[in-house]
Design an enzyme around this catalytic site. Structure first.
Site, PDB file in Angstrom:
ATOM      1  N   VAL A  89       0.858  -1.185   0.000  1.00 12.01           N
ATOM      2  CA  VAL A  89       0.000   0.000   0.000  1.00 12.01           C
ATOM      3  C   VAL A  89       0.894   1.236   0.000  1.00 12.01           C
ATOM      4  O   VAL A  89       1.877   1.297   0.740  1.00 12.01           O
ATOM      5  CB  VAL A  89      -0.989   0.010   1.199  1.00 12.01           C
ATOM      6  CG1 VAL A  89      -0.271  -0.015   2.525  1.00 12.01           C
ATOM      7  CG2 VAL A  89      -1.930   1.195   1.132  1.00 12.01           C
ATOM      8  N   GLU A  94       2.148  14.219   1.436  1.00  7.48           N
ATOM      9  CA  GLU A  94       2.279  15.632   1.108  1.00  7.48           C
ATOM     10  C   GLU A  94       3.179  15.852  -0.102  1.00  7.48           C
ATOM     11  O   GLU A  94       3.204  16.935  -0.659  1.00  7.48           O
ATOM     12  CB  GLU A  94       2.833  16.385   2.318  1.00  7.48           C
ATOM     13  CG  GLU A  94       1.876  16.392   3.496  1.00  7.48           C
ATOM     14  CD  GLU A  94       2.456  17.081   4.714  1.00  7.48           C
ATOM     15  OE1 GLU A  94       3.528  17.693   4.612  1.00  7.48           O
ATOM     16  OE2 GLU A  94       1.805  17.015   5.769  1.00  7.48           O
ATOM     17  N   HIS A  97       5.797  11.350  -3.819  1.00  5.56           N
ATOM     18  CA  HIS A  97       6.485  10.060  -3.752  1.00  5.56           C
ATOM     19  C   HIS A  97       5.604   8.914  -4.200  1.00  5.56           C
ATOM     20  O   HIS A  97       6.061   7.969  -4.834  1.00  5.56           O
ATOM     21  CB  HIS A  97       7.011   9.806  -2.333  1.00  5.56           C
ATOM     22  CG  HIS A  97       5.969   9.293  -1.396  1.00  5.56           C
ATOM     23  ND1 HIS A  97       4.982  10.101  -0.866  1.00  5.56           N
ATOM     24  CD2 HIS A  97       5.726   8.048  -0.939  1.00  5.56           C
ATOM     25  CE1 HIS A  97       4.184   9.365  -0.103  1.00  5.56           C
ATOM     26  NE2 HIS A  97       4.616   8.119  -0.125  1.00  5.56           N
ATOM     27  N   PHE A 122      -0.300  -7.475  -9.329  1.00  5.04           N
ATOM     28  CA  PHE A 122      -0.205  -6.169  -8.680  1.00  5.04           C
ATOM     29  C   PHE A 122      -1.331  -6.069  -7.649  1.00  5.04           C
ATOM     30  O   PHE A 122      -2.478  -5.785  -7.989  1.00  5.04           O
ATOM     31  CB  PHE A 122      -0.334  -5.063  -9.735  1.00  5.04           C
ATOM     32  CG  PHE A 122      -0.205  -3.663  -9.208  1.00  5.04           C
ATOM     33  CD1 PHE A 122       1.043  -3.076  -9.061  1.00  5.04           C
ATOM     34  CD2 PHE A 122      -1.324  -2.913  -8.900  1.00  5.04           C
ATOM     35  CE1 PHE A 122       1.174  -1.771  -8.604  1.00  5.04           C
ATOM     36  CE2 PHE A 122      -1.204  -1.611  -8.439  1.00  5.04           C
ATOM     37  CZ  PHE A 122       0.046  -1.041  -8.292  1.00  5.04           C
TER      38      PHE A 122
END
Length: 168
Positions: A89, A94, A97, A122
């Protein structure tokens, strides 16, 4: 269809292959383990429910979702592994990334699957919040781990079907 409109744990099960002799590797990212452990439980239980033998399911842990690619390659290169399920996960933060990690992992797992000619699934959640992640790890939207395991089963069935009619 988004998972907000679909339960990840509900799928068609017509014509599933016999997976009792198939060997699965489930890779689990340790980052956000409160979510990834639930994804693992879903994947493991789904494999068992549809005929996999417990001794034919091998678990591998990686530090984070980014490392799922390399770990998946190592397992997929093993002759005894029939399918790899990569669970992780990456929650929106913020910074951007998550965009870089999600893209790299998706592309990396695709490359591993193409290189090894094995299903490499996936099973990575890409939510905006921890709440959304939990909703998709056994919450109101089902469990992405269930869906990932069922995808592996169905891909093995498709491979067997193609192999019967072709040169594989």
């Amino acid at each position: 269809m988004s998972s907000a409109d679909k339960n990840l744990s509900v799928f068609k099960t017509d014509g599933l292959p016999d997976i009792s002799s198939r060997k699965f590797a489930i890779l689990v990212a340790e980052w956000n383990s409160e979510v990834t452990e639930k994804l693992f439980e879903g994947a493991y239980n789904t494999l068992i429910q549809y005929g996999a033998e417990a001794e034919n399911i091998e678990r591998g842990n990686v530090p984070g979702s980014f490392e799922l690619t390399t770990g998946s390659l190592w397992y997929a290169l093993r002759r005894d592994i029939d399918a790899v399920i990569a669970l992780g996960v990456v929650i929106q933060g913020e910074t951007k990334h998550n965009d870089y990690i999600n893209h790299a992992v998706a592309q990396g797992l695709t490359n591993v699957s193409l290189k090894t000619e094995k299903p490499v699934i996936f099973g990575v959640l890409t939510p905006n919040t921890m709440e959304q992640a939990l909703e998709r790890a056994g919450g109101i939207h089902g469990n992405k781990g269930d869906e990932a395991a069922m995808t592996a089963i169905k891909m093995l069935g498709l491979y067997s079907e193609v192999a019967r009619h072709g040169s594989h």
